[in-house]
Motif scaffolding. Structure first.
Motif, PDB file in Angstrom:
ATOM      1  N   VAL A 234       0.855  -1.191   0.000  1.00  0.00           N
ATOM      2  CA  VAL A 234       0.000   0.000   0.000  1.00  0.00           C
ATOM      3  C   VAL A 234       0.890   1.239   0.000  1.00  0.00           C
ATOM      4  CG1 VAL A 234      -1.774   1.299   1.227  1.00  0.00           C
ATOM      5  CG2 VAL A 234      -1.821  -1.204   1.248  1.00  0.00           C
ATOM      6  N   ASN A 235       0.648   2.119  -0.977  1.00  0.00           N
ATOM      7  CA  ASN A 235       1.426   3.351  -1.093  1.00  0.00           C
ATOM      8  C   ASN A 235       0.469   4.536  -1.053  1.00  0.00           C
ATOM      9  OD1 ASN A 235       3.107   5.484  -1.709  1.00  0.00           O
ATOM     10  ND2 ASN A 235       4.240   4.376  -3.276  1.00  0.00           N
ATOM     11  N   LEU A 236       0.424   5.203   0.087  1.00  0.00           N
ATOM     12  CA  LEU A 236      -0.471   6.345   0.259  1.00  0.00           C
ATOM     13  C   LEU A 236      -0.040   7.553  -0.561  1.00  0.00           C
ATOM     14  CD1 LEU A 236      -1.082   6.118   4.113  1.00  0.00           C
ATOM     15  CD2 LEU A 236      -2.753   5.679   2.307  1.00  0.00           C
ATOM     16  N   LEU A 237       1.185   7.532  -1.086  1.00  0.00           N
ATOM     17  CA  LEU A 237       1.662   8.634  -1.917  1.00  0.00           C
ATOM     18  C   LEU A 237       1.523   8.331  -3.401  1.00  0.00           C
ATOM     19  CD1 LEU A 237       4.936   9.705  -0.035  1.00  0.00           C
ATOM     20  CD2 LEU A 237       2.578  10.449   0.336  1.00  0.00           C
ATOM     21  N   ASN A 238       0.917   7.183  -3.709  1.00  0.00           N
ATOM     22  CA  ASN A 238       0.799   6.796  -5.117  1.00  0.00           C
ATOM     23  C   ASN A 238      -0.597   6.264  -5.441  1.00  0.00           C
ATOM     24  OD1 ASN A 238       1.912   6.562  -7.716  1.00  0.00           O
ATOM     25  ND2 ASN A 238       2.389   4.405  -7.407  1.00  0.00           N
ATOM     26  N   GLY A 239      -1.602   6.829  -4.765  1.00  0.00           N
ATOM     27  CA  GLY A 239      -2.990   6.545  -5.133  1.00  0.00           C
ATOM     28  C   GLY A 239      -3.635   5.346  -4.476  1.00  0.00           C
ATOM     29  N   ASN A 240      -3.005   4.743  -3.443  1.00  0.00           N
ATOM     30  CA  ASN A 240      -3.602   3.586  -2.764  1.00  0.00           C
ATOM     31  C   ASN A 240      -4.242   4.019  -1.449  1.00  0.00           C
ATOM     32  OD1 ASN A 240      -0.633   1.843  -3.719  1.00  0.00           O
ATOM     33  ND2 ASN A 240      -2.554   1.878  -4.810  1.00  0.00           N
ATOM     34  N   ASP A 241      -5.595   4.033  -1.406  1.00  0.00           N
ATOM     35  CA  ASP A 241      -6.297   4.370  -0.160  1.00  0.00           C
ATOM     36  C   ASP A 241      -6.114   3.244   0.854  1.00  0.00           C
ATOM     37  OD1 ASP A 241      -7.119   6.628  -1.447  1.00  0.00           O
ATOM     38  OD2 ASP A 241      -9.164   5.935  -1.838  1.00  0.00           O
ATOM     39  N   LEU A 242      -6.301   3.579   2.126  1.00  0.00           N
ATOM     40  CA  LEU A 242      -6.145   2.598   3.204  1.00  0.00           C
ATOM     41  C   LEU A 242      -7.326   2.701   4.152  1.00  0.00           C
ATOM     42  CD1 LEU A 242      -4.409   0.515   4.802  1.00  0.00           C
ATOM     43  CD2 LEU A 242      -3.403   2.476   6.004  1.00  0.00           C
ATOM     44  N   THR A 243      -7.962   1.551   4.428  1.00  0.00           N
ATOM     45  CA  THR A 243      -9.058   1.507   5.402  1.00  0.00           C
ATOM     46  C   THR A 243      -8.619   0.668   6.596  1.00  0.00           C
ATOM     47  OG1 THR A 243     -10.770   1.735   3.703  1.00  0.00           O
ATOM     48  CG2 THR A 243     -11.446   0.819   5.821  1.00  0.00           C
ATOM     49  N   VAL A 244      -8.729   1.243   7.787  1.00  0.00           N
ATOM     50  CA  VAL A 244      -8.358   0.568   9.029  1.00  0.00           C
ATOM     51  C   VAL A 244      -9.628   0.335   9.835  1.00  0.00           C
ATOM     52  CG1 VAL A 244      -6.947   0.662  11.108  1.00  0.00           C
ATOM     53  CG2 VAL A 244      -6.132   1.751   9.004  1.00  0.00           C
ATOM     54  N   ASN A 245      -9.962  -0.939  10.098  1.00  0.00           N
ATOM     55  CA  ASN A 245     -11.157  -1.272  10.871  1.00  0.00           C
ATOM     56  C   ASN A 245     -10.844  -1.254  12.364  1.00  0.00           C
ATOM     57  OD1 ASN A 245     -12.975  -1.731   8.689  1.00  0.00           O
ATOM     58  ND2 ASN A 245     -11.953  -3.668   8.287  1.00  0.00           N
ATOM     59  N   PHE A 246     -11.807  -0.740  13.145  1.00  0.00           N
ATOM     60  CA  PHE A 246     -11.593  -0.597  14.573  1.00  0.00           C
ATOM     61  C   PHE A 246     -12.479  -1.519  15.420  1.00  0.00           C
ATOM     62  CE2 PHE A 246     -10.340   3.967  13.467  1.00  0.00           C
ATOM     63  CZ  PHE A 246      -9.000   3.645  13.407  1.00  0.00           C
ATOM     64  N   ASN A 247     -13.435  -2.209  14.820  1.00  0.00           N
ATOM     65  CA  ASN A 247     -14.213  -3.183  15.586  1.00  0.00           C
ATOM     66  C   ASN A 247     -14.439  -4.433  14.752  1.00  0.00           C
ATOM     67  OD1 ASN A 247     -16.268  -2.546  13.802  1.00  0.00           O
ATOM     68  ND2 ASN A 247     -17.561  -1.527  15.293  1.00  0.00           N
ATOM     69  N   GLU A 248     -14.974  -5.460  15.412  1.00  0.00           N
ATOM     70  CA  GLU A 248     -15.030  -6.773  14.778  1.00  0.00           C
ATOM     71  C   GLU A 248     -16.064  -6.897  13.670  1.00  0.00           C
ATOM     72  OE1 GLU A 248     -17.314  -7.009  18.733  1.00  0.00           O
ATOM     73  OE2 GLU A 248     -15.664  -5.905  17.798  1.00  0.00           O
ATOM     74  N   ASN A 249     -17.054  -6.000  13.626  1.00  0.00           N
ATOM     75  CA  ASN A 249     -18.063  -6.099  12.566  1.00  0.00           C
ATOM     76  C   ASN A 249     -17.896  -5.037  11.487  1.00  0.00           C
ATOM     77  OD1 ASN A 249     -18.942  -3.832  13.921  1.00  0.00           O
ATOM     78  ND2 ASN A 249     -20.615  -4.888  14.970  1.00  0.00           N
ATOM     79  N   GLY A 250     -16.822  -4.262  11.547  1.00  0.00           N
ATOM     80  CA  GLY A 250     -16.514  -3.309  10.491  1.00  0.00           C
ATOM     81  C   GLY A 250     -17.337  -2.043  10.478  1.00  0.00           C
ATOM     82  N   THR A 251     -18.109  -1.785  11.519  1.00  0.00           N
ATOM     83  CA  THR A 251     -18.936  -0.577  11.563  1.00  0.00           C
ATOM     84  C   THR A 251     -18.161   0.633  12.063  1.00  0.00           C
ATOM     85  OG1 THR A 251     -19.718  -1.163  13.782  1.00  0.00           O
ATOM     86  CG2 THR A 251     -21.047  -1.917  11.911  1.00  0.00           C
ATOM     87  N   SER A 252     -16.977   0.424  12.565  1.00  0.00           N
ATOM     88  CA  SER A 252     -16.123   1.518  13.028  1.00  0.00           C
ATOM     89  C   SER A 252     -14.787   1.411  12.306  1.00  0.00           C
ATOM     90  CB  SER A 252     -15.918   1.435  14.551  1.00  0.00           C
ATOM     91  OG  SER A 252     -15.045   2.457  14.992  1.00  0.00           O
ATOM     92  N   SER A 253     -14.455   2.442  11.540  1.00  0.00           N
ATOM     93  CA  SER A 253     -13.235   2.363  10.731  1.00  0.00           C
ATOM     94  C   SER A 253     -12.738   3.762  10.383  1.00  0.00           C
ATOM     95  CB  SER A 253     -13.482   1.569   9.443  1.00  0.00           C
ATOM     96  OG  SER A 253     -14.449   2.239   8.638  1.00  0.00           O
ATOM     97  N   LEU A 254     -11.564   3.821   9.801  1.00  0.00           N
ATOM     98  CA  LEU A 254     -10.971   5.072   9.314  1.00  0.00           C
ATOM     99  C   LEU A 254     -10.426   4.817   7.917  1.00  0.00           C
ATOM    100  CD1 LEU A 254      -9.889   7.990   9.697  1.00  0.00           C
ATOM    101  CD2 LEU A 254      -7.800   6.971  10.633  1.00  0.00           C
TER     102      LEU A 254
END
Length: 372
Positions: A234-254
């Motif tokens: 994953v390269n955040l400087l070359n067009g690759n978005d990143l999703t980080v999940n914060f709970n087990e069912n995916g309803t909380s993320s960044l």
């Protein structure tokens, strides 16, 4: 064995011993396993609730690893931004040096426009430089000296203007730019009659040529660095978005939005040959670099905010996992002090019950004394 009849005292003592033995077994199991609830048969509610809490803690532990990887991806991007800032500052310094290098060629901008013959038709001589076209009226059969005077007397031209007119003493008009790297052309409505040939171009600074090559090389380094700032694919400087999940069912993320920070994405382009010889080109490059530096710094702040959010969630997840594990343990773990005390009590009680059984048995044996 149902045909054996026991006295009430012996049967009661046996029942007490059996109960105590069962309790001893349970207490020993609690001490050996450290748990008071080992299976659903011990306490279904506590057992399954503890399992649920433990499962969630395990799920969050797995997420914690993923969150940590997201943090590392951000760290890689931040390293890239730091490197890009350094390269951009070098590029800016290069452009600034080129701007200063104009003094090396002061007064060297010279172009010759030939005038053939002494009999010329009346018309206008046009001198274009710096985006402005100056019109010089030329009379019929004007001498070179007259043409010089007409040019130098035109507002914006002459020694205090952009271009000064002189001659070589052989009938050839010489136009000289008064500022370094001035570009100008000369033409006219009666061009054939004027006998105009060619255009005057700016002088060339070897220092600027070298600095332009350095600048273009820095743009290539910017492209390569931006392409290398990846982590785990994953390269955040070359067009690759990143999703980080914060709970087990995916309803909380960044979701961290990526950028494209190669030279083109930063609004920088390679300069064509001779480009740095123009002051306006160098000034434009400096403006573009300053904009790029501001863009990179703003993105650094954005990624920094994302990093702080992830760190906060990491701490929260760790505390939540600890809370869940503690809650699960409270439901099933045995109190070792209490269980140890229970064991001593049961062992004492067992010894007393054995003694009581022995006494009850002796009471029955006393009947045998009636028979000699």
């Amino acid at each position: 064995m149902s045909n054996i009849t026991l006295s009430a005292g012996i049967r009661q003592n046996l029942l007490s011993l059996q109960g105590t033995a069962a309790n001893l077994t349970t207490t020993q199991e609690h001490l050996a396993t450290g748990k008071k609830v080992n299976t659903a048969f011990d306490n279904p509610v506590s057992y399954f609730e503890s399992q649920s809490l433990t499962n969630r803690a395990n799920d969050l532990s797995a997420l914690l690893d993923q969150i940590g990887q997201g943090q590392q991806t951000l760290n890689a991007a931040n390293n890239g931004l730091t490197g890009l800032t350094s390269l951009l500052e070098q590029a800016l310094s290069t452009a600034q040096q080129a701007q200063q290098a104009s003094n090396d060629t002061a007064g060297s901008t010279t172009g010759t426009v030939s005038l053939t013959g002494n009999t010329l038709a009346a018309g206008n001589l046009l001198i274009a430089t710096g985006g402005t076209t100056y019109t010089v009226a030329i009379g019929a059969s004007a001498a070179v000296s007259t043409i010089e005077a007409a040019i130098n007397g035109t507002s914006g031209l002459g020694s205090s203007g952009a271009v000064t007119a002189t001659d070589d003493g052989s009938g050839h008009l010489i136009l000289t730019g008064n500022s370094p790297n001035t570009t100008f052309t000369a033409s006219g409505a009666e061009q054939a009659a004027f006998g105009l040939s060619g255009s005057a171009v700016s002088g060339t600074s070897s220092t600027r040529t070298t600095l332009q090559g350095n600048y273009n090389a820095l743009l290539k380094q910017i492209d390569q660095l931006a392409g290398d700032a990846s982590y785990n694919g994953v390269n955040l400087l070359n067009g690759n978005d990143l999703t980080v999940n914060f709970n087990e069912n995916g309803t909380s993320s960044l979701t961290i939005a990526s950028v494209t920070f190669n030279s083109a994405g930063l609004g920088l382009t390679s300069i064509a040959a001779g480009g740095f010889q123009s002051n306006s080109t160098v000034t434009g490059v400096e403006a573009s670099i300053n904009t790029a530096i501001s863009t990179v710094r703003a993105q650094t702040e954005t990624f920094g905010t994302n990093s702080s959010t992830i760190q906060t969630r990491q701490t929260f997840e760790q505390n939540m996992i600890n809370t869940l594990q503690t809650g699960a343990s409270n439901l099933v773990l045995a109190d070792q002090n209490q269980e140890s005390a229970n064991l001593l009590t049961l062992q004492t009680q067992q010894q007393l019950e054995i003694s009581a059984l022995s006494i009850a048995n002796q009471a029955n044996q006393s009947v045998l004394k009636l028979f000699p």
